[in-house]
Scaffold this motif. Structure first.
Motif, PDB file in Angstrom:
ATOM      1  N   LEU A 139       0.837  -1.194   0.000  1.00 36.52           N
ATOM      2  CA  LEU A 139       0.000   0.000   0.000  1.00 36.52           C
ATOM      3  C   LEU A 139       0.880   1.254   0.000  1.00 36.52           C
ATOM      4  CD1 LEU A 139      -2.741   1.402   0.217  1.00 36.52           C
ATOM      5  CD2 LEU A 139      -2.655   0.983   2.683  1.00 36.52           C
ATOM      6  N   HIS A 140       1.896   1.251   0.843  1.00 36.15           N
ATOM      7  CA  HIS A 140       2.824   2.384   0.889  1.00 36.15           C
ATOM      8  C   HIS A 140       3.513   2.564  -0.467  1.00 36.15           C
ATOM      9  CE1 HIS A 140       5.780   5.215   2.358  1.00 36.15           C
ATOM     10  NE2 HIS A 140       6.722   4.445   1.852  1.00 36.15           N
ATOM     11  N   GLY A 141       3.983   1.464  -1.055  1.00 34.07           N
ATOM     12  CA  GLY A 141       4.633   1.525  -2.360  1.00 34.07           C
ATOM     13  C   GLY A 141       3.710   2.075  -3.435  1.00 34.07           C
ATOM     14  N   ALA A 142       2.449   1.691  -3.390  1.00 31.81           N
ATOM     15  CA  ALA A 142       1.480   2.183  -4.374  1.00 31.81           C
ATOM     16  C   ALA A 142       1.305   3.688  -4.245  1.00 31.81           C
ATOM     17  CB  ALA A 142       0.140   1.480  -4.190  1.00 31.81           C
ATOM     18  N   MET A 143       1.298   4.174  -3.020  1.00 30.13           N
ATOM     19  CA  MET A 143       1.126   5.605  -2.809  1.00 30.13           C
ATOM     20  C   MET A 143       2.371   6.393  -3.222  1.00 30.13           C
ATOM     21  SD  MET A 143      -1.150   5.584   0.646  1.00 30.13           S
ATOM     22  CE  MET A 143      -1.378   7.344   0.640  1.00 30.13           C
ATOM     23  N   VAL A 144       3.535   5.780  -3.077  1.00 26.66           N
ATOM     24  CA  VAL A 144       4.775   6.431  -3.510  1.00 26.66           C
ATOM     25  C   VAL A 144       4.822   6.500  -5.038  1.00 26.66           C
ATOM     26  CG1 VAL A 144       7.291   6.152  -3.627  1.00 26.66           C
ATOM     27  CG2 VAL A 144       6.099   5.863  -1.443  1.00 26.66           C
ATOM     28  N   ARG A 145       4.429   5.403  -5.684  1.00 30.82           N
ATOM     29  CA  ARG A 145       4.444   5.362  -7.148  1.00 30.82           C
ATOM     30  C   ARG A 145       3.421   6.305  -7.764  1.00 30.82           C
ATOM     31  NH1 ARG A 145       4.950   0.095  -5.815  1.00 30.82           N
ATOM     32  NH2 ARG A 145       2.779  -0.387  -6.243  1.00 30.82           N
ATOM     33  N   ASN A 146       2.265   6.439  -7.114  1.00 31.87           N
ATOM     34  CA  ASN A 146       1.192   7.272  -7.668  1.00 31.87           C
ATOM     35  C   ASN A 146       0.413   7.900  -6.524  1.00 31.87           C
ATOM     36  OD1 ASN A 146      -0.970   8.451  -8.938  1.00 31.87           O
ATOM     37  ND2 ASN A 146      -1.788   6.570  -9.815  1.00 31.87           N
ATOM     38  N   HIS A 171      -1.838   9.873  -6.555  1.00 32.91           N
ATOM     39  CA  HIS A 171      -3.244  10.085  -6.914  1.00 32.91           C
ATOM     40  C   HIS A 171      -4.041   8.776  -6.963  1.00 32.91           C
ATOM     41  CE1 HIS A 171      -2.254  14.210  -7.711  1.00 32.91           C
ATOM     42  NE2 HIS A 171      -1.296  13.833  -8.535  1.00 32.91           N
ATOM     43  N   ASP A 172      -3.447   7.672  -6.520  1.00 31.17           N
ATOM     44  CA  ASP A 172      -4.121   6.371  -6.509  1.00 31.17           C
ATOM     45  C   ASP A 172      -5.254   6.427  -5.470  1.00 31.17           C
ATOM     46  OD1 ASP A 172      -4.927   3.712  -5.992  1.00 31.17           O
ATOM     47  OD2 ASP A 172      -2.937   2.931  -6.439  1.00 31.17           O
ATOM     48  N   GLU A 173      -6.467   6.608  -5.948  1.00 27.98           N
ATOM     49  CA  GLU A 173      -7.613   6.771  -5.045  1.00 27.98           C
ATOM     50  C   GLU A 173      -7.860   5.532  -4.185  1.00 27.98           C
ATOM     51  OE1 GLU A 173     -11.160   8.508  -6.729  1.00 27.98           O
ATOM     52  OE2 GLU A 173      -9.950   9.528  -8.240  1.00 27.98           O
ATOM     53  N   GLU A 174      -7.683   4.356  -4.751  1.00 34.14           N
ATOM     54  CA  GLU A 174      -7.888   3.135  -3.975  1.00 34.14           C
ATOM     55  C   GLU A 174      -6.888   3.074  -2.823  1.00 34.14           C
ATOM     56  OE1 GLU A 174      -7.425   0.643  -7.336  1.00 34.14           O
ATOM     57  OE2 GLU A 174      -9.577   0.492  -7.686  1.00 34.14           O
ATOM     58  N   ALA A 175      -5.633   3.378  -3.099  1.00 33.57           N
ATOM     59  CA  ALA A 175      -4.601   3.371  -2.060  1.00 33.57           C
ATOM     60  C   ALA A 175      -4.911   4.414  -0.985  1.00 33.57           C
ATOM     61  CB  ALA A 175      -3.225   3.616  -2.674  1.00 33.57           C
ATOM     62  N   GLN A 176      -5.368   5.574  -1.403  1.00 35.40           N
ATOM     63  CA  GLN A 176      -5.713   6.623  -0.422  1.00 35.40           C
ATOM     64  C   GLN A 176      -6.843   6.180   0.488  1.00 35.40           C
ATOM     65  OE1 GLN A 176      -6.562  10.149  -2.709  1.00 35.40           O
ATOM     66  NE2 GLN A 176      -4.452  10.360  -3.412  1.00 35.40           N
ATOM     67  N   ILE A 177      -7.854   5.553  -0.088  1.00 38.14           N
ATOM     68  CA  ILE A 177      -8.994   5.076   0.706  1.00 38.14           C
ATOM     69  C   ILE A 177      -8.540   4.002   1.694  1.00 38.14           C
ATOM     70  CG2 ILE A 177     -11.160   3.773   0.581  1.00 38.14           C
ATOM     71  CD1 ILE A 177     -11.647   5.263  -2.138  1.00 38.14           C
ATOM     72  N   MET A 178      -7.750   3.038   1.214  1.00 38.85           N
ATOM     73  CA  MET A 178      -7.275   1.976   2.108  1.00 38.85           C
ATOM     74  C   MET A 178      -6.370   2.543   3.194  1.00 38.85           C
ATOM     75  SD  MET A 178      -6.549  -1.456  -0.074  1.00 38.85           S
ATOM     76  CE  MET A 178      -6.603  -1.064  -1.782  1.00 38.85           C
ATOM     77  N   ALA A 179      -5.510   3.491   2.858  1.00 42.01           N
ATOM     78  CA  ALA A 179      -4.616   4.086   3.855  1.00 42.01           C
ATOM     79  C   ALA A 179      -5.421   4.783   4.956  1.00 42.01           C
ATOM     80  CB  ALA A 179      -3.651   5.061   3.182  1.00 42.01           C
ATOM     81  N   ARG A 180      -6.442   5.521   4.568  1.00 40.83           N
ATOM     82  CA  ARG A 180      -7.297   6.179   5.578  1.00 40.83           C
ATOM     83  C   ARG A 180      -7.990   5.138   6.445  1.00 40.83           C
ATOM     84  NH1 ARG A 180      -8.482   9.828   1.379  1.00 40.83           N
ATOM     85  NH2 ARG A 180     -10.341   8.675   0.832  1.00 40.83           N
ATOM     86  N   GLU A 181      -8.542   4.140   5.794  1.00 37.21           N
ATOM     87  CA  GLU A 181      -9.274   3.100   6.528  1.00 37.21           C
ATOM     88  C   GLU A 181      -8.367   2.380   7.520  1.00 37.21           C
ATOM     89  OE1 GLU A 181     -11.302  -1.253   5.666  1.00 37.21           O
ATOM     90  OE2 GLU A 181     -10.411  -0.147   4.011  1.00 37.21           O
TER      91      GLU A 181
END
Length: 60
Positions: free
Chosen positions: A38-45, A47-57
């Motif tokens: 999840l962290h890697g996905a957020m670093v790569r992009n 603006h990844d909305e799915e990653a942002q939602i999961m990170a908040r959750e």
């Protein structure tokens, strides 16, 4: 829920892996996810909305 998902053959949203100390379960997406993936996905992009939602959750 994590154990059930793993027993049904579901793995991490990003890598598909089913093991690891940082494996969590996203209720929002009904799927396991490694926090490191999840962290890697957020670093790569950032603006990844799915990653942002999961990170908040998962930070709650």
């Amino acid at each position: 829920m994590l154990d059930t998902a793993i027993s049904l053959g579901h793995g991490c949203w990003y890598c598909g892996g089913k093991e690891g100390d940082d494996l969590a379960f996203s209720i929002e997406f009904d799927t396991p996810v490694h926090l490191s993936c999840l962290h890697g996905a957020m670093v790569r992009n950032k603006h990844d909305e799915e990653a942002q939602i999961m990170a908040r959750e998962l930070s709650e």
